[in-house]
Each structure stands twice: as C-alpha cells, then as structure tokens.
Motif scaffolding. Sequence first.
Motif, PDB file in Angstrom:
ATOM      1  N   ARG A   6       0.848  -1.190   0.000  1.00 32.15           N
ATOM      2  CA  ARG A   6       0.000   0.000   0.000  1.00 32.15           C
ATOM      3  C   ARG A   6       0.886   1.244   0.000  1.00 32.15           C
ATOM      4  O   ARG A   6       1.768   1.396   0.832  1.00 32.15           O
ATOM      5  CB  ARG A   6      -0.891  -0.015   1.217  1.00 32.15           C
ATOM      6  CG  ARG A   6      -1.793   1.202   1.288  1.00 32.15           C
ATOM      7  CD  ARG A   6      -2.917   0.899   2.150  1.00 32.15           C
ATOM      8  NE  ARG A   6      -4.017   0.701   1.222  1.00 32.15           N
ATOM      9  CZ  ARG A   6      -5.266   0.815   1.540  1.00 32.15           C
ATOM     10  NH1 ARG A   6      -5.612   1.035   2.761  1.00 32.15           N
ATOM     11  NH2 ARG A   6      -6.203   0.679   0.653  1.00 32.15           N
ATOM     12  N   ILE A   7       0.627   2.121  -0.954  1.00 37.75           N
ATOM     13  CA  ILE A   7       1.380   3.367  -1.082  1.00 37.75           C
ATOM     14  C   ILE A   7       0.423   4.516  -0.806  1.00 37.75           C
ATOM     15  O   ILE A   7      -0.668   4.557  -1.388  1.00 37.75           O
ATOM     16  CB  ILE A   7       1.982   3.505  -2.497  1.00 37.75           C
ATOM     17  CG1 ILE A   7       2.944   2.357  -2.776  1.00 37.75           C
ATOM     18  CG2 ILE A   7       2.673   4.839  -2.668  1.00 37.75           C
ATOM     19  CD1 ILE A   7       3.455   2.307  -4.196  1.00 37.75           C
ATOM     20  N   PRO A   8       0.817   5.458   0.037  1.00 39.22           N
ATOM     21  CA  PRO A   8      -0.059   6.610   0.296  1.00 39.22           C
ATOM     22  C   PRO A   8      -0.384   7.341  -1.015  1.00 39.22           C
ATOM     23  O   PRO A   8       0.476   7.444  -1.899  1.00 39.22           O
ATOM     24  CB  PRO A   8       0.781   7.499   1.222  1.00 39.22           C
ATOM     25  CG  PRO A   8       1.810   6.592   1.811  1.00 39.22           C
ATOM     26  CD  PRO A   8       2.060   5.527   0.782  1.00 39.22           C
ATOM     27  N   PRO A   9      -1.617   7.834  -1.165  1.00 40.72           N
ATOM     28  CA  PRO A   9      -2.032   8.485  -2.415  1.00 40.72           C
ATOM     29  C   PRO A   9      -1.092   9.584  -2.900  1.00 40.72           C
ATOM     30  O   PRO A   9      -0.808   9.676  -4.088  1.00 40.72           O
ATOM     31  CB  PRO A   9      -3.427   9.039  -2.081  1.00 40.72           C
ATOM     32  CG  PRO A   9      -3.923   8.148  -0.997  1.00 40.72           C
ATOM     33  CD  PRO A   9      -2.705   7.763  -0.200  1.00 40.72           C
ATOM     34  N   ALA A  10      -0.611  10.424  -2.003  1.00 43.33           N
ATOM     35  CA  ALA A  10       0.278  11.519  -2.417  1.00 43.33           C
ATOM     36  C   ALA A  10       1.580  10.969  -2.992  1.00 43.33           C
ATOM     37  O   ALA A  10       2.087  11.473  -3.994  1.00 43.33           O
ATOM     38  CB  ALA A  10       0.574  12.447  -1.242  1.00 43.33           C
ATOM     39  N   LEU A  15       4.974   9.348  -7.752  1.00 41.44           N
ATOM     40  CA  LEU A  15       5.630   8.292  -8.531  1.00 41.44           C
ATOM     41  C   LEU A  15       5.094   8.250  -9.966  1.00 41.44           C
ATOM     42  O   LEU A  15       5.857   8.081 -10.918  1.00 41.44           O
ATOM     43  CB  LEU A  15       5.430   6.929  -7.863  1.00 41.44           C
ATOM     44  CG  LEU A  15       6.168   6.699  -6.551  1.00 41.44           C
ATOM     45  CD1 LEU A  15       5.680   5.411  -5.884  1.00 41.44           C
ATOM     46  CD2 LEU A  15       7.669   6.655  -6.781  1.00 41.44           C
ATOM     47  N   MET A  16       3.786   8.426 -10.109  1.00 37.18           N
ATOM     48  CA  MET A  16       3.177   8.422 -11.441  1.00 37.18           C
ATOM     49  C   MET A  16       3.680   9.604 -12.260  1.00 37.18           C
ATOM     50  O   MET A  16       3.998   9.455 -13.446  1.00 37.18           O
ATOM     51  CB  MET A  16       1.651   8.463 -11.315  1.00 37.18           C
ATOM     52  CG  MET A  16       1.078   7.169 -10.779  1.00 37.18           C
ATOM     53  SD  MET A  16      -0.677   7.195 -10.286  1.00 37.18           S
ATOM     54  CE  MET A  16      -1.477   8.216 -11.472  1.00 37.18           C
ATOM     55  N   GLU A  17       3.769  10.773 -11.649  1.00 35.89           N
ATOM     56  CA  GLU A  17       4.258  11.955 -12.359  1.00 35.89           C
ATOM     57  C   GLU A  17       5.722  11.794 -12.743  1.00 35.89           C
ATOM     58  O   GLU A  17       6.117  12.195 -13.852  1.00 35.89           O
ATOM     59  CB  GLU A  17       4.040  13.208 -11.515  1.00 35.89           C
ATOM     60  CG  GLU A  17       2.587  13.596 -11.429  1.00 35.89           C
ATOM     61  CD  GLU A  17       2.323  14.826 -10.584  1.00 35.89           C
ATOM     62  OE1 GLU A  17       3.291  15.488 -10.140  1.00 35.89           O
ATOM     63  OE2 GLU A  17       1.133  15.137 -10.354  1.00 35.89           O
ATOM     64  N   THR A  77      -2.385   7.723 -18.385  1.00 34.35           N
ATOM     65  CA  THR A  77      -2.852   6.334 -18.370  1.00 34.35           C
ATOM     66  C   THR A  77      -2.102   5.500 -19.402  1.00 34.35           C
ATOM     67  O   THR A  77      -1.626   4.404 -19.099  1.00 34.35           O
ATOM     68  CB  THR A  77      -4.369   6.286 -18.643  1.00 34.35           C
ATOM     69  OG1 THR A  77      -5.042   7.025 -17.624  1.00 34.35           O
ATOM     70  CG2 THR A  77      -4.880   4.856 -18.653  1.00 34.35           C
ATOM     71  N   GLN A  78      -1.986   6.016 -20.622  1.00 37.88           N
ATOM     72  CA  GLN A  78      -1.301   5.283 -21.682  1.00 37.88           C
ATOM     73  C   GLN A  78       0.170   5.043 -21.352  1.00 37.88           C
ATOM     74  O   GLN A  78       0.691   3.946 -21.557  1.00 37.88           O
ATOM     75  CB  GLN A  78      -1.401   6.051 -23.000  1.00 37.88           C
ATOM     76  CG  GLN A  78      -2.797   6.116 -23.574  1.00 37.88           C
ATOM     77  CD  GLN A  78      -2.816   6.983 -24.804  1.00 37.88           C
ATOM     78  OE1 GLN A  78      -2.246   6.622 -25.827  1.00 37.88           O
ATOM     79  NE2 GLN A  78      -3.448   8.142 -24.708  1.00 37.88           N
ATOM     80  N   ARG A  83       4.635   1.552 -19.831  1.00 37.15           N
ATOM     81  CA  ARG A  83       5.832   1.305 -19.025  1.00 37.15           C
ATOM     82  C   ARG A  83       5.602   0.293 -17.905  1.00 37.15           C
ATOM     83  O   ARG A  83       6.435   0.133 -17.032  1.00 37.15           O
ATOM     84  CB  ARG A  83       6.341   2.632 -18.463  1.00 37.15           C
ATOM     85  CG  ARG A  83       6.813   3.535 -19.623  1.00 37.15           C
ATOM     86  CD  ARG A  83       7.357   4.822 -19.188  1.00 37.15           C
ATOM     87  NE  ARG A  83       8.534   4.700 -18.365  1.00 37.15           N
ATOM     88  CZ  ARG A  83       9.696   5.275 -18.631  1.00 37.15           C
ATOM     89  NH1 ARG A  83       9.830   5.983 -19.718  1.00 37.15           N
ATOM     90  NH2 ARG A  83      10.699   5.166 -17.799  1.00 37.15           N
ATOM     91  N   ASN A  84       4.454  -0.395 -17.952  1.00 43.37           N
ATOM     92  CA  ASN A  84       4.130  -1.422 -16.950  1.00 43.37           C
ATOM     93  C   ASN A  84       4.250  -0.906 -15.529  1.00 43.37           C
ATOM     94  O   ASN A  84       4.740  -1.589 -14.636  1.00 43.37           O
ATOM     95  CB  ASN A  84       5.028  -2.658 -17.140  1.00 43.37           C
ATOM     96  CG  ASN A  84       4.816  -3.301 -18.481  1.00 43.37           C
ATOM     97  OD1 ASN A  84       3.689  -3.517 -18.899  1.00 43.37           O
ATOM     98  ND2 ASN A  84       5.899  -3.589 -19.162  1.00 43.37           N
ATOM     99  N   PHE A  85       3.765   0.296 -15.314  1.00 46.55           N
ATOM    100  CA  PHE A  85       3.856   0.942 -14.002  1.00 46.55           C
ATOM    101  C   PHE A  85       3.168   0.125 -12.908  1.00 46.55           C
ATOM    102  O   PHE A  85       3.614   0.089 -11.780  1.00 46.55           O
ATOM    103  CB  PHE A  85       3.251   2.340 -14.057  1.00 46.55           C
ATOM    104  CG  PHE A  85       3.303   3.093 -12.763  1.00 46.55           C
ATOM    105  CD1 PHE A  85       4.471   3.720 -12.362  1.00 46.55           C
ATOM    106  CD2 PHE A  85       2.178   3.181 -11.941  1.00 46.55           C
ATOM    107  CE1 PHE A  85       4.521   4.432 -11.176  1.00 46.55           C
ATOM    108  CE2 PHE A  85       2.231   3.881 -10.745  1.00 46.55           C
ATOM    109  CZ  PHE A  85       3.403   4.508 -10.363  1.00 46.55           C
TER     110      PHE A  85
END
Length: 88
Positions: A6-10, A15-17, A77-78, A83-85
């Motif tokens: 579990r990763i905190p939302p922030a 990480l996504m950015e 999303t793409q 990148r198999n995030f």
Amino acid sequence: MGDNHRIPPAQLQELMEEEFLEFFNGATKTELKKIKAIGKNATYILELREDTPNPFQTMNDVKELGFSTQQMNSMMTQILRFRNFWDF
C-alpha cells in the motif's frame, strides 16, 4: 492477508508523475508516437530534448505544449500502461 504494497495516495501521485516525466524526457520517437495525444508533437518533443536535456521537469512543462487536462490524463494512463507501471 496483509497489504504490504500500500502506497499513500500523495506518494503514488508523485511516482506516477515521475514516470510520466521520465517518459517525455527519454522516449524514442516511435514510443512517443504510440501515445495517442502526442502524435505529430513527437518530433517537436525530440527537438526540445536536443536543445535542453530533460526539458520536462514538471507536469506544467508538458501541459505548456498545448495539451488539455483531458489529454494529459489520457497520456498518463497510456504511458503508465506502456511502461508497466502497475507491475510492482
């Protein structure tokens, strides 16, 4: 069962950015063109990278290329799928 991943939302957003920006700063022309909203901008993105290594430091740097919020979300999303995030 424990939820050990579990990763905190922030932190997840950060990480996504980071993944998104790494893609814009390092993807090949072929990889860029696979992202629907980028299309013809792929060449321009590569030209920017020739002039300045890693020109995309923030999400706003990408948005300044003229992408709408909807396009940014779609690209995120793409790119994360490409990148198999989610495979962690």
